[in-house]
Motif scaffolding. Structure first.
Motif, PDB file in Angstrom:
ATOM      1  N   ALA A  83       0.819  -1.174  -0.073  1.00  9.90           N
ATOM      2  CA  ALA A  83      -0.070   0.168  -0.061  1.00  9.90           C
ATOM      3  C   ALA A  83       0.916   1.216   0.043  1.00  9.90           C
ATOM      4  N   VAL A  84       2.002   1.323   0.892  1.00  4.91           N
ATOM      5  CA  VAL A  84       2.703   2.293   0.777  1.00  4.91           C
ATOM      6  C   VAL A  84       3.696   2.501  -0.593  1.00  4.91           C
ATOM      7  N   LEU A  85       4.131   1.647  -1.346  1.00  7.92           N
ATOM      8  CA  LEU A  85       4.602   1.807  -2.454  1.00  7.92           C
ATOM      9  C   LEU A  85       3.671   1.948  -3.537  1.00  7.92           C
ATOM     10  N   ALA A  86       2.297   1.658  -3.446  1.00  8.94           N
ATOM     11  CA  ALA A  86       1.335   2.236  -4.400  1.00  8.94           C
ATOM     12  C   ALA A  86       1.288   3.667  -4.013  1.00  8.94           C
ATOM     13  N   ALA A  87       1.082   4.024  -2.924  1.00  9.78           N
ATOM     14  CA  ALA A  87       1.028   5.523  -2.527  1.00  9.78           C
ATOM     15  C   ALA A  87       2.311   6.445  -2.980  1.00  9.78           C
ATOM     16  N   ARG A  88       3.364   5.815  -3.014  1.00  6.25           N
ATOM     17  CA  ARG A  88       4.657   6.554  -3.435  1.00  6.25           C
ATOM     18  C   ARG A  88       4.492   6.787  -4.993  1.00  6.25           C
ATOM     19  N   TYR A  89       4.091   5.827  -5.814  1.00 11.47           N
ATOM     20  CA  TYR A  89       4.037   5.988  -7.111  1.00 11.47           C
ATOM     21  C   TYR A  89       2.884   6.775  -7.436  1.00 11.47           C
ATOM     22  N   ALA A  90       1.936   6.808  -6.885  1.00  8.76           N
ATOM     23  CA  ALA A  90       0.715   7.594  -7.121  1.00  8.76           C
ATOM     24  C   ALA A  90       1.143   9.132  -6.803  1.00  8.76           C
ATOM     25  N   GLY A  91       1.773   9.148  -5.573  1.00  8.46           N
ATOM     26  CA  GLY A  91       2.301  10.660  -5.432  1.00  8.46           C
ATOM     27  C   GLY A  91       3.187  11.181  -6.429  1.00  8.46           C
ATOM     28  N   ALA A  92       4.155  10.194  -7.055  1.00 13.77           N
ATOM     29  CA  ALA A  92       5.265  10.791  -8.056  1.00 13.77           C
ATOM     30  C   ALA A  92       4.257  10.835  -9.503  1.00 13.77           C
ATOM     31  N   ASP A  93       3.294  10.009  -9.711  1.00  4.71           N
ATOM     32  CA  ASP A  93       2.662  10.453 -10.877  1.00  4.71           C
ATOM     33  C   ASP A  93       1.945  11.725 -10.699  1.00  4.71           C
ATOM     34  N   GLN A  94       1.150  12.079  -9.684  1.00  7.14           N
ATOM     35  CA  GLN A  94       0.596  13.407  -9.527  1.00  7.14           C
ATOM     36  C   GLN A  94       1.184  14.535  -9.606  1.00  7.14           C
ATOM     37  N   ALA A  95       2.578  14.487  -8.857  1.00  2.03           N
ATOM     38  CA  ALA A  95       3.386  15.509  -8.739  1.00  2.03           C
ATOM     39  C   ALA A  95       3.954  15.939 -10.225  1.00  2.03           C
ATOM     40  N   LEU A  96       4.374  14.617 -10.975  1.00  2.00           N
ATOM     41  CA  LEU A  96       5.106  14.973 -12.203  1.00  2.00           C
ATOM     42  C   LEU A  96       3.880  15.418 -13.272  1.00  2.00           C
ATOM     43  N   ARG A  97       2.862  15.053 -13.207  1.00  4.88           N
ATOM     44  CA  ARG A  97       1.770  15.445 -14.048  1.00  4.88           C
ATOM     45  C   ARG A  97       1.616  16.978 -13.771  1.00  4.88           C
TER      46      ARG A  97
END
Length: 282
Positions: A83-97
């Motif tokens: 769950a934490v890894l999924a949150a990390r990648y979701a955060g990276a995705d949102q920030a980069l977008r």
């Protein structure tokens, strides 16, 4: 090639490093019940699994172990690494977008992602003595170019970080002593390093005194290397560079220069928004 490798890593570092400052990532961790430093330690160590705090102390190296223990207390009883890894990648995705906009689908992004993935994939089997890199190298690759580039730089960052820890240990430096020598190099203010890693003034002063006794630092009030100390720190950086150059050597000089030019606008935009102090290093 060593200088080219180091320069390429530095050009790309903001592209990974933004995850530690992006509010989107902090919000994703908070949704899992992780606030403050808990989000940082859990998200960066999640690839290792639900390991106890001493493993994180060992692989992160220069943070106060008390801080690590307090930050991770109860984390893996309330959430799990997946769950934490999924949150990390979701955060990276949102920030980069949010910051890069249409650039995430540009030909330049696709080309940069292809090059850096190629570099990273050449070392995924080179895990001996590199625990944090090995854990991240075992994760699946994302599918979208902007996240492929982020994942590839994450691998290369941890690959280099593990090499740096090996060099510091070989030089006989503890975690806090490594921070003191980093401050003496002038790269980052001493107070920033001390407080961000949660060391007390007494701990810091004791480390400084010990390094003076061992002829790393002079006796003046400033953190100044002796000739021997400067030479030892240079050896640490040299060893780190040499043990981190393989993926860039695989690409070659011209591809590394191309990669630097491709990522320059991405890293600059991320630095301007989240890490303005990093602009001087680009």
């Amino acid at each position: 090639m060593i200088e080219t490798a180091r320069r390429t890593w530095r050009f790309l570092e903001p592209y990974h490093g933004m995850i530690y400052f992006a509010p989107e990532a902090a919000a994703a961790y908070k949704a899992l019940g992780l606030s403050g430093r808990a989000g940082y330690f859990a998200s960066r160590s999640a690839a290792l699994g639900a390991v106890p705090a001493p493993v994180v102390v060992a692989t992160f190296y220069n943070f106060n172990p008390v801080l690590v223990g307090q930050s991770l207390d109860g984390v893996w009883s309330s959430t799990d690494p997946a769950a934490v890894l999924a949150a990390r990648y979701a955060g990276a995705d949102q920030a980069l977008r949010g910051i890069l906009g249409d650039a995430i689908t540009s030909p330049e992004m696709r080309r940069a992602a292809t090059l850096l993935r190629e570099a990273a994939e050449t070392i995924t089997g080179d895990v001996t003595g590199r625990p944090l890199f090995a854990a991240h190298a075992a994760l699946p690759w994302p599918t979208e170019p902007h996240l492929i580039l982020w994942h590839a730089q994450t691998l290369l960052r941890e690959y280099r970080g593990d090499a740096h820890i090996a060099a510091l240990l070989t030089a006989g430096l503890s975690g806090i002593e490594a921070l003191v020598t980093h401050a003496a190099s002038g790269a980052v203010p001493a107070e920033t390093l001390r407080t961000s890693r949660a060391w007390s003034e007494d701990d810091w002063n004791a480390a400084v005194a010990g390094l003076r006794e061992r002829d790393w630092l002079t006796d003046d009030a400033a953190l100044t290397f002796t000739a021997a100390g400067a030479a030892r720190r240079a050896e640490i950086e040299k060893a780190t560079d040499e043990n981190s150059a393989a993926p860039y050597a695989h690409l070659g000089e011209s591809a590394c220069v191309e990669l630097q030019e491709l990522v320059r606008p991405f890293s600059r935009a991320l630095s301007e928004k989240l890490m303005p102090w990093a602009l001087a290093r680009q």
